[in-house]
Scaffold this motif. Structure first.
Motif, short mmCIF file in Angstrom:
data_model
loop_
_atom_site.label_atom_id
_atom_site.label_comp_id
_atom_site.label_asym_id
_atom_site.label_seq_id
_atom_site.Cartn_x
_atom_site.Cartn_y
_atom_site.Cartn_z
N VAL A 195 3.07 -3.73 -2.22
CA VAL A 195 1.83 -3.59 -1.47
C VAL A 195 0.69 -4.17 -2.29
CG1 VAL A 195 0.28 -1.89 -0.46
CG2 VAL A 195 2.74 -1.49 -0.44
N PRO A 196 -0.20 -4.94 -1.67
CA PRO A 196 -1.37 -5.42 -2.41
C PRO A 196 -2.13 -4.25 -3.03
CG PRO A 196 -1.24 -6.47 -0.26
CD PRO A 196 -0.21 -5.38 -0.28
N ALA A 197 -2.47 -4.38 -4.29
CA ALA A 197 -3.10 -3.29 -5.04
C ALA A 197 -4.44 -2.87 -4.47
CB ALA A 197 -3.26 -3.71 -6.50
N ILE A 198 -5.11 -3.75 -3.74
CA ILE A 198 -6.47 -3.45 -3.30
C ILE A 198 -6.54 -2.76 -1.93
CG2 ILE A 198 -7.53 -5.25 -4.69
CD1 ILE A 198 -7.60 -6.95 -2.10
N ILE A 199 -5.42 -2.57 -1.25
CA ILE A 199 -5.48 -1.91 0.05
C ILE A 199 -5.88 -0.45 -0.15
CG2 ILE A 199 -3.70 -3.41 1.02
CD1 ILE A 199 -1.95 -0.74 1.07
N PRO A 200 -6.49 0.18 0.86
CA PRO A 200 -6.78 1.62 0.75
C PRO A 200 -5.49 2.40 0.63
CG PRO A 200 -7.95 0.63 2.60
CD PRO A 200 -6.99 -0.40 2.10
N CYS A 201 -5.51 3.46 -0.13
CA CYS A 201 -4.30 4.26 -0.30
C CYS A 201 -3.96 4.98 1.00
CB CYS A 201 -4.48 5.27 -1.43
SG CYS A 201 -2.89 5.98 -1.92
N PRO A 202 -2.68 4.95 1.41
CA PRO A 202 -2.28 5.62 2.64
C PRO A 202 -2.51 7.14 2.62
CG PRO A 202 -0.58 4.09 1.96
CD PRO A 202 -1.59 4.16 0.84
N CYS A 203 -2.59 7.75 1.44
CA CYS A 203 -2.72 9.21 1.37
C CYS A 203 -4.07 9.72 1.87
CB CYS A 203 -2.46 9.71 -0.05
SG CYS A 203 -3.84 9.57 -1.19
N GLY A 204 -5.03 8.82 2.06
CA GLY A 204 -6.32 9.22 2.61
C GLY A 204 -7.42 9.44 1.60
N LEU A 205 -7.11 9.45 0.32
CA LEU A 205 -8.17 9.58 -0.68
C LEU A 205 -8.95 8.27 -0.75
CD1 LEU A 205 -6.38 11.54 -3.54
CD2 LEU A 205 -8.01 12.41 -1.85
N PRO A 206 -10.22 8.32 -1.13
CA PRO A 206 -11.05 7.11 -1.14
C PRO A 206 -10.83 6.25 -2.38
CG PRO A 206 -12.35 8.98 -1.81
CD PRO A 206 -10.99 9.52 -1.45
N ALA A 207 -9.63 5.70 -2.49
CA ALA A 207 -9.30 4.85 -3.63
C ALA A 207 -8.33 3.77 -3.16
CB ALA A 207 -8.66 5.67 -4.75
N ALA A 208 -8.28 2.69 -3.91
CA ALA A 208 -7.29 1.65 -3.63
C ALA A 208 -5.91 2.18 -4.00
CB ALA A 208 -7.61 0.40 -4.44
N ALA A 242 -3.45 0.97 -5.73
CA ALA A 242 -3.05 0.84 -7.13
C ALA A 242 -3.66 1.91 -8.02
CB ALA A 242 -3.42 -0.54 -7.67
N ALA A 243 -4.88 2.33 -7.71
CA ALA A 243 -5.56 3.34 -8.52
C ALA A 243 -5.22 4.76 -8.06
CB ALA A 243 -7.07 3.14 -8.44
N CYS A 244 -4.51 4.89 -6.97
CA CYS A 244 -4.18 6.20 -6.41
C CYS A 244 -2.67 6.39 -6.48
CB CYS A 244 -4.74 6.28 -4.98
SG CYS A 244 -4.84 7.96 -4.31
N CYS A 245 -1.99 6.40 -5.38
CA CYS A 245 -0.55 6.68 -5.36
C CYS A 245 0.29 5.57 -5.96
CB CYS A 245 -0.09 6.97 -3.94
SG CYS A 245 -0.80 8.49 -3.27
N GLY A 246 -0.20 4.34 -5.94
CA GLY A 246 0.56 3.23 -6.50
C GLY A 246 0.90 3.42 -7.97
N ARG A 247 0.03 4.08 -8.72
CA ARG A 247 0.31 4.27 -10.15
C ARG A 247 1.47 5.21 -10.39
NH1 ARG A 247 -5.05 7.78 -11.82
NH2 ARG A 247 -5.10 8.90 -9.85
N TRP A 248 1.74 6.12 -9.44
CA TRP A 248 2.89 7.02 -9.56
C TRP A 248 4.16 6.34 -9.06
CZ3 TRP A 248 0.10 9.56 -12.55
CH2 TRP A 248 -1.16 10.02 -12.20
N HIS A 249 4.02 5.39 -8.13
CA HIS A 249 5.18 4.68 -7.58
C HIS A 249 5.75 3.65 -8.55
CE1 HIS A 249 3.76 5.40 -3.13
NE2 HIS A 249 4.09 6.51 -3.75
N SER A 307 2.54 8.70 0.85
CA SER A 307 2.32 7.26 0.76
C SER A 307 3.65 6.51 0.64
CB SER A 307 1.43 6.92 -0.44
OG SER A 307 0.12 7.38 -0.21
N ALA A 308 4.59 7.08 -0.08
CA ALA A 308 5.91 6.45 -0.23
C ALA A 308 6.63 6.39 1.12
CB ALA A 308 6.74 7.20 -1.26
N TYR A 309 6.53 7.44 1.92
CA TYR A 309 7.12 7.39 3.26
C TYR A 309 6.46 6.30 4.09
CZ TYR A 309 10.06 11.60 3.06
OH TYR A 309 11.04 12.51 2.77
N VAL A 310 5.14 6.23 4.05
CA VAL A 310 4.40 5.22 4.81
C VAL A 310 4.87 3.81 4.43
CG1 VAL A 310 2.12 4.17 5.18
CG2 VAL A 310 2.36 6.67 5.16
N LEU A 311 5.06 3.58 3.14
CA LEU A 311 5.37 2.25 2.62
C LEU A 311 6.86 1.99 2.43
CD1 LEU A 311 2.50 2.21 -0.02
CD2 LEU A 311 2.53 1.07 2.21
N ASP A 312 7.70 2.91 2.90
CA ASP A 312 9.16 2.80 2.73
C ASP A 312 9.57 2.68 1.27
OD1 ASP A 312 10.25 3.16 5.29
OD2 ASP A 312 9.89 1.07 5.84
#
Length: 131
Positions: A4-17, A19-26, A46-51
């Motif tokens: 996923v592009p790092a700059i997209i809004p995080c699917p979890c709903g927090l106001p962060a991109a 990469a800076a939110c759930c992507g760092r745990w993935h 977010s992982a469910y959303v992004l498969d």
């Protein structure tokens, strides 16, 4: 796994991109290191959303984890996450109540769950849920 592009809004709903939110745990150096149960639950959503199903399985307690998970059906649209309640009962046990909304084949569904989490060897894991 799709990247996923790092700059997209995080699917979890927090106001962060992502990469800076759930992507760092993935992915990366903080992989699987969510600091608390609520963060883990958001990252699992977010992982469910992004498969990112490997992540979902890796963060599931081995006593309750299924062997496999099915990816999203074509056209599935995740509509949002609302965390209703979070409590940590002790250093290694926590609960997160949430509602996730999803549309599959044009039909909207709400998943209301009270999830139990446990910390094992320093890592938070999803244990089980009640509706």
């Amino acid at each position: 796994m799709k990247r996923v592009p790092a700059i997209i809004p995080c699917p979890c709903g927090l106001p962060a991109a992502y990469a800076a939110c759930c992507g760092r745990w993935h992915h990366g150096v903080l992989h699987l290191q969510a600091p608390d149960a609520q963060t883990l639950m958001r990252s699992r959503y977010s992982a469910y959303v992004l498969d990112e199903l490997d992540y979902v399985l890796q963060t599931w307690h081995p006593d309750t984890r299924p062997d496999t998970l099915e990816p999203n059906e074509p056209g599935t649209r995740w509509l949002g996450l609302n965390v209703r309640r979070y409590s940590q009962t002790d250093a290694d046990h926590a609960m997160v109540e949430f509602v996730a909304r999803v549309r599959v084949q044009g039909r909207a569904t709400r998943l209301h769950e009270i999830s139990q989490f446990v910390r094992v060897d320093g890592r938070w894991l999803y244990l089980n849920a009640s509706a």
